[in-house]
Design a protein around this motif. Structure first.
Motif, PDB file in Angstrom:
ATOM      1  N   SER A 498       0.807  -1.166  -0.180  1.00  0.00           N
ATOM      2  CA  SER A 498       0.081   0.001   0.209  1.00  0.00           C
ATOM      3  C   SER A 498       1.029   1.306   0.100  1.00  0.00           C
ATOM      4  CB  SER A 498      -0.979   0.044   1.235  1.00  0.00           C
ATOM      5  OG  SER A 498      -1.678  -1.185   1.473  1.00  0.00           O
ATOM      6  N   GLY A 499       1.848   1.198   0.862  1.00  0.00           N
ATOM      7  CA  GLY A 499       2.813   2.586   0.940  1.00  0.00           C
ATOM      8  C   GLY A 499       3.585   2.695  -0.241  1.00  0.00           C
ATOM      9  N   GLU A 500       3.461   1.801  -1.263  1.00  0.00           N
ATOM     10  CA  GLU A 500       4.547   1.990  -2.239  1.00  0.00           C
ATOM     11  C   GLU A 500       3.595   2.564  -3.418  1.00  0.00           C
ATOM     12  OE1 GLU A 500       7.613   1.451  -2.223  1.00  0.00           O
ATOM     13  OE2 GLU A 500       8.410   1.394  -4.335  1.00  0.00           O
ATOM     14  N   MET A 501       2.501   2.754  -3.656  1.00  0.00           N
ATOM     15  CA  MET A 501       1.649   3.021  -4.677  1.00  0.00           C
ATOM     16  C   MET A 501       2.089   4.375  -5.072  1.00  0.00           C
ATOM     17  SD  MET A 501      -0.278   0.683  -5.674  1.00  0.00           S
ATOM     18  CE  MET A 501      -1.482   1.506  -6.786  1.00  0.00           C
ATOM     19  N   LYS A 502       2.487   5.365  -4.163  1.00  0.00           N
ATOM     20  CA  LYS A 502       2.544   6.741  -4.348  1.00  0.00           C
ATOM     21  C   LYS A 502       4.116   6.853  -5.141  1.00  0.00           C
ATOM     22  CE  LYS A 502       3.923   7.697   0.462  1.00  0.00           C
ATOM     23  NZ  LYS A 502       3.250   6.297   0.855  1.00  0.00           N
ATOM     24  N   HIS A 503       4.864   5.818  -5.065  1.00  0.00           N
ATOM     25  CA  HIS A 503       6.097   6.023  -5.732  1.00  0.00           C
ATOM     26  C   HIS A 503       6.028   5.633  -7.309  1.00  0.00           C
ATOM     27  CE1 HIS A 503       7.957   6.763  -1.789  1.00  0.00           C
ATOM     28  NE2 HIS A 503       7.496   5.778  -1.385  1.00  0.00           N
ATOM     29  N   GLY A 504       4.834   5.536  -7.743  1.00  0.00           N
ATOM     30  CA  GLY A 504       4.833   5.104  -9.104  1.00  0.00           C
ATOM     31  C   GLY A 504       3.485   4.863  -9.646  1.00  0.00           C
ATOM     32  N   PRO A 505       3.161   3.673  -9.270  1.00  0.00           N
ATOM     33  CA  PRO A 505       1.849   3.158  -9.771  1.00  0.00           C
ATOM     34  C   PRO A 505       0.548   4.193  -9.888  1.00  0.00           C
ATOM     35  CG  PRO A 505       2.776   1.599  -8.379  1.00  0.00           C
ATOM     36  CD  PRO A 505       3.586   3.026  -8.181  1.00  0.00           C
ATOM     37  N   ILE A 506       0.585   5.018  -8.540  1.00  0.00           N
ATOM     38  CA  ILE A 506      -0.512   5.857  -8.484  1.00  0.00           C
ATOM     39  C   ILE A 506      -0.671   6.793  -9.739  1.00  0.00           C
ATOM     40  CG2 ILE A 506       0.677   8.069  -7.546  1.00  0.00           C
ATOM     41  CD1 ILE A 506      -1.732   7.866  -5.277  1.00  0.00           C
ATOM     42  N   ALA A 507       0.278   6.986 -10.624  1.00  0.00           N
ATOM     43  CA  ALA A 507       0.068   7.627 -11.845  1.00  0.00           C
ATOM     44  C   ALA A 507      -1.153   6.897 -12.729  1.00  0.00           C
ATOM     45  CB  ALA A 507       1.275   7.631 -12.674  1.00  0.00           C
ATOM     46  N   LEU A 508      -1.208   5.651 -12.520  1.00  0.00           N
ATOM     47  CA  LEU A 508      -2.334   4.927 -13.292  1.00  0.00           C
ATOM     48  C   LEU A 508      -3.802   5.288 -12.593  1.00  0.00           C
ATOM     49  CD1 LEU A 508      -0.570   1.443 -13.322  1.00  0.00           C
ATOM     50  CD2 LEU A 508      -1.097   2.999 -15.279  1.00  0.00           C
ATOM     51  N   ALA A 509      -3.797   5.930 -11.749  1.00  0.00           N
ATOM     52  CA  ALA A 509      -5.155   5.892 -10.886  1.00  0.00           C
ATOM     53  C   ALA A 509      -6.134   6.874 -12.000  1.00  0.00           C
ATOM     54  CB  ALA A 509      -5.085   6.589  -9.471  1.00  0.00           C
ATOM     55  N   ASP A 510      -7.447   6.379 -12.105  1.00  0.00           N
ATOM     56  CA  ASP A 510      -8.340   6.942 -12.676  1.00  0.00           C
ATOM     57  C   ASP A 510      -9.619   5.848 -12.409  1.00  0.00           C
ATOM     58  OD1 ASP A 510      -8.592   4.959 -14.423  1.00  0.00           O
ATOM     59  OD2 ASP A 510      -7.813   5.949 -16.252  1.00  0.00           O
ATOM     60  N   PRO A 511     -10.919   6.221 -12.728  1.00  0.00           N
ATOM     61  CA  PRO A 511     -11.976   5.543 -12.434  1.00  0.00           C
ATOM     62  C   PRO A 511     -11.998   4.022 -12.944  1.00  0.00           C
ATOM     63  CG  PRO A 511     -12.652   7.589 -13.204  1.00  0.00           C
ATOM     64  CD  PRO A 511     -11.283   7.604 -13.606  1.00  0.00           C
ATOM     65  N   GLU A 512     -11.020   3.857 -14.097  1.00  0.00           N
ATOM     66  CA  GLU A 512     -10.811   2.607 -14.747  1.00  0.00           C
ATOM     67  C   GLU A 512     -10.038   1.558 -13.942  1.00  0.00           C
ATOM     68  OE1 GLU A 512     -13.432   1.179 -17.593  1.00  0.00           O
ATOM     69  OE2 GLU A 512     -14.130   2.576 -16.095  1.00  0.00           O
ATOM     70  N   LEU A 513      -9.234   2.170 -12.837  1.00  0.00           N
ATOM     71  CA  LEU A 513      -8.272   1.382 -12.186  1.00  0.00           C
ATOM     72  C   LEU A 513      -8.855   0.789 -10.883  1.00  0.00           C
ATOM     73  CD1 LEU A 513      -5.015   0.720 -12.109  1.00  0.00           C
ATOM     74  CD2 LEU A 513      -5.198   2.310 -10.181  1.00  0.00           C
ATOM     75  N   PHE A 514      -8.985  -0.244 -10.727  1.00  0.00           N
ATOM     76  CA  PHE A 514      -9.721  -0.889  -9.545  1.00  0.00           C
ATOM     77  C   PHE A 514      -8.530  -1.204  -8.385  1.00  0.00           C
ATOM     78  CE2 PHE A 514     -12.682  -2.590 -13.017  1.00  0.00           C
ATOM     79  CZ  PHE A 514     -13.653  -1.416 -12.910  1.00  0.00           C
ATOM     80  N   THR A 515      -8.862  -0.586  -7.376  1.00  0.00           N
ATOM     81  CA  THR A 515      -7.962  -0.950  -6.235  1.00  0.00           C
ATOM     82  C   THR A 515      -8.681  -1.765  -5.240  1.00  0.00           C
ATOM     83  OG1 THR A 515      -7.133   1.316  -6.168  1.00  0.00           O
ATOM     84  CG2 THR A 515      -6.605   0.071  -4.245  1.00  0.00           C
ATOM     85  N   ILE A 516      -8.266  -2.963  -4.917  1.00  0.00           N
ATOM     86  CA  ILE A 516      -8.879  -3.921  -3.913  1.00  0.00           C
ATOM     87  C   ILE A 516      -7.908  -3.622  -2.842  1.00  0.00           C
ATOM     88  CG2 ILE A 516      -9.572  -6.195  -3.413  1.00  0.00           C
ATOM     89  CD1 ILE A 516     -10.673  -5.099  -6.009  1.00  0.00           C
ATOM     90  N   ALA A 517      -8.472  -3.257  -1.692  1.00  0.00           N
ATOM     91  CA  ALA A 517      -7.709  -2.584  -0.429  1.00  0.00           C
ATOM     92  C   ALA A 517      -7.810  -3.515   0.661  1.00  0.00           C
ATOM     93  CB  ALA A 517      -8.055  -1.148  -0.152  1.00  0.00           C
ATOM     94  N   LEU A 518      -6.844  -4.085   1.197  1.00  0.00           N
ATOM     95  CA  LEU A 518      -6.879  -4.960   2.419  1.00  0.00           C
ATOM     96  C   LEU A 518      -6.551  -3.980   3.504  1.00  0.00           C
ATOM     97  CD1 LEU A 518      -4.907  -8.042   0.770  1.00  0.00           C
ATOM     98  CD2 LEU A 518      -7.310  -7.627   1.061  1.00  0.00           C
TER      99      LEU A 518
END
Ligand code: F6R
Length: 604
Positions: A498-518
């Motif tokens: 979870s803590g690593e998303m902001k180091h790159g993958p968060i760039a993909l975030a938009d309504p069509e990116l599904f996050t399944i959060a534990l």
């Protein structure tokens, strides 16, 4: 695990018992045995190892007359796999077979030994038959003696007992282990641990419920329930197709295997927990002597179990741990120190890459341990020591119950090492053992939850990607959730800390990116929540899995929640498995045989 069968009738009893045991052999093959009571006398045979050994031993024995027969195929829990420890166990004039564990056997055995009874085996099972024969001396009738015996037993069991005192009858009891009886028009009666041995032999079956006990003769099935009152058999039609019967009414093997997790974990725990210690009889006391590092090596789902293990070993056993992907490890000229315990994890025990790393570790003189589901597999034969996970046969290509039992073993092993090294207080170990006993309950599939996931799944059939995210040990679970989804749905999914998303993958975030959060409540809840909020602020579609309501989520799957994060781990494991299953079913895929995959990867 163990499998049991029984038969009352006039056909070839020996063949019927052996054929039944063949269908159940996956439940254990340390030894097998049968006892047949015909014309007032018993014939009993046992052999160590696979069923073929028993078959060979009794090839000249024939049975043609009316007989009562019981049989057993064993997965050793109490006592080594020897002929003396093989079932059926004999009293003076009765035989018993049993699947499960009699938890108060030591106290019962002491009482019987003090009274002069001689025991031949080291098993917990043998107390049942001696207790029955003792009760028979004072009881009003044979069934009363059996009934009294059952009330004296604590633990889990499926029991069949045949006795010369009632030569046309099999007495049975079920508590926590599976058992059913089948009937046909010829007045034959068949017992088994699952319905597959009965297909083609019986038209209908009665699945016993926990607490049921009673007796069966050629003409009647007499069942008493937990309240002590007699009840009517509840007969249902038996499937005629073996494959669909093996699915027990589930749509796919994967679904069945998800539902089975509670039972198989109960088997994984059998005989391995005392009040204040984890007991692995299969490990020698000195296995961890001089060990300063644990290296875990595996592929795929087993690699995720290994990653989970590293959190537990470092947290509880305070041993340095590193986890390796087998296909990488083999070619990177790794440093191997003699003070390292090398652990391979494999459902099949045959995965080529993992097997090769085991050979490398052996050649380098490291101590080796295999955590494996298949006895006699190549890894089991090669490793210095083995712990069997006891998940039973896993047919779905996407691994579920094997993973669940692997993580269970690792939680236990981390406590075992913690005790050896004094890295946890005894009270903490006792407390965690109590929690481990709750794993079977934590993985029981809740119907309402399954329904909710089924409904939700229709929203997750497209999109440009899934991110399963979690922190700490929930990161390997996120990896495993993503692997399950991509394997059977063919949708792109990744597991990420979870803590690593902001180091790159968060760039993909938009309504069509599904996050399944534990989002477990007992481990880094606030921190994980902030990470999910970051994604929600960037309009990623969020499905939160948590016991605590989370208003920033688009979808929310509420878990029951437990007091310990490991029980939340197991509960959430079931949720991600079911989510993948339902998405895949909606997409019309072959869940059990997804494209391009195979169950056992024996090529590198
Ligand atoms: C995924 C899966 C595979 C296996 C992997 C290793 O659902 O089953 O990733 O985990 O091929 O197999 P084993 O555990 O047999 O060594």
């Amino acid at each position: 695990m163990c499998g049991i069968v029984g038969y009352i009738g006039g056909k070839n009893t020996k063949e019927i018992l052996l054929n039944g045991l063949k269908e159940l052999e996956y439940r254990g093959y340390d030894s097998a045995g049968i006892a047949i009571l015909s014309e007032g006398s018993f014939n009993s045979f046992k052999a160590v190892g696979k069923l073929v050994n028993l078959e060979e031993k009794i090839k000249d024995f024939t049975t043609e007359k009316f007989a009562v027969g019981i049989g057993h195929t064993r997965w050793a829990t109490h006592g080594k796999p020897t002929e003396l420890n093989a079932h059926p166990h004999l009293g003076e004039s009765s035989y018993v077979v049993h699947n499960g564990i009699i938890e108060n056997y030591a106290a019962l055995k002491k009482e019987l030994v003090d009274e002069g009874v001689t025991f031949l085996s080291q098993t917990d099972t043998e107390v049942i038959v001696h207790l029955f024969e003792k009760n028979l001396k004072s009881a009003t009738d044979v069934f009363a003696a059996f009934r009294q015996t059952i009330t004296q037993l604590e633990g889990a069991y499926a029991i069949l007992l045949a006795t010369k005192s009632k030569p046309d009858t099999i007495f049975f009891a079920k508590q926590g282990s599976p058992l059913l009886v089948g009937i046909n028009a010829e007045d034959e009666k068949y017992f088994a641990s699952s319905d597959t041995p009965l297909i083609g032999q019986c038209e209908s079956v009665n699945y016993f419920e926990d607490g049921d006990f009673g007796y069966v003769t050629p003409s009647e099935i007499v069942i008493y329930g937990t309240n002590g009152k007699q009840k009517q058999p509840h007969l249902s039609k038996l499937a005629t197709n073996k494959l669909s019967a093996q699915k027990d009414g589930y749509r796919f093997f994967m679904e069945k295997e998800i539902y089975e997790q509670s039972d198989v974990i109960t088997d994984t725990l059998l005989g391995r927990l005392s009040e204040d210690a984890v007991v692995f009889e299969e490990l020698s006391d000195d296995l961890f002597d001089g060990v300063n590092e644990i290296k875990l090596c595996a592929c795929g789902t087993s690699y995720h179990a290994a990653l989970s293990a590293s959190y537990l070993f470092e947290r509880y056993s305070k041993v340095r741990c590193c986890v390796e992907i087998a296909s990488e490890f083999r070619y990177r000229e790794p440093i191997m120190n003699k003070d390292t315990l090398f652990i391979v994890i494999s459902q099949s025990g045959e995965t080529a890459d993992t097997l090769e790393t085991l050979k490398m570790a052996k050649n380098a003189g490291l101590k080796t341990l295999a955590i494996c589901n298949v006895d006699n597999s190549s890894m089991v034969r090669l490793a210095d020591a083995t712990i069997l996970t006891r998940a039973g046969v896993e047919k779905g290509v996407a691994s579920t119950k094997a993973f669940a039992t692997q993580v269970t073993i690792f939680w236990m092993l981390s406590l075992h090492v913690a005790k050896l090294r004094n890295t946890l207080k005894p009270q903490e170990i006792t407390k965690q053992i109590e929690l481990i006993r709750q794993i079977p309950a934590s993985v029981k599939v809740d119907d309402a939850m399954h329904e909710r996931i089924k409904r939700l799944s229709k929203r997750y059939l497209h999109g440009h990607g899934f991110f399963f995210i979690g922190r700490d040990i929930f990161f390997p679970l996120a990896l495993e959730g993503a692997l399950k989804l991509k394997e059977i749905s063919y949708l792109h999914a990744e597991g990420y800390p979870s803590g690593e998303m902001k180091h790159g993958p968060i760039a993909l975030a938009d309504p069509e990116l599904f996050t399944i959060a534990l989002l477990p409540q007992n481990l880094l809840y606030e921190k994980s929540k902030s990470n999910v909020e970051e994604l929600s602020a960037r309009d990623s579609t969020i499905c939160a899995i948590s016991p605590l309501a989370f208003e920033k989520a688009d979808d929310f799957i509420q878990t029951k929640g437990y007091d310990h994060y490991m029980l939340e781990f197991f509960e959430m494991m079931v949720v991600v498995q079911l989510l993948s299953l339902e998405v895949s079913i909606r997409l019309g895929n072959d869940v059990d045989m997804p494209r391009n995959l195979a169950k056992s990867v024996t090529v590198e």
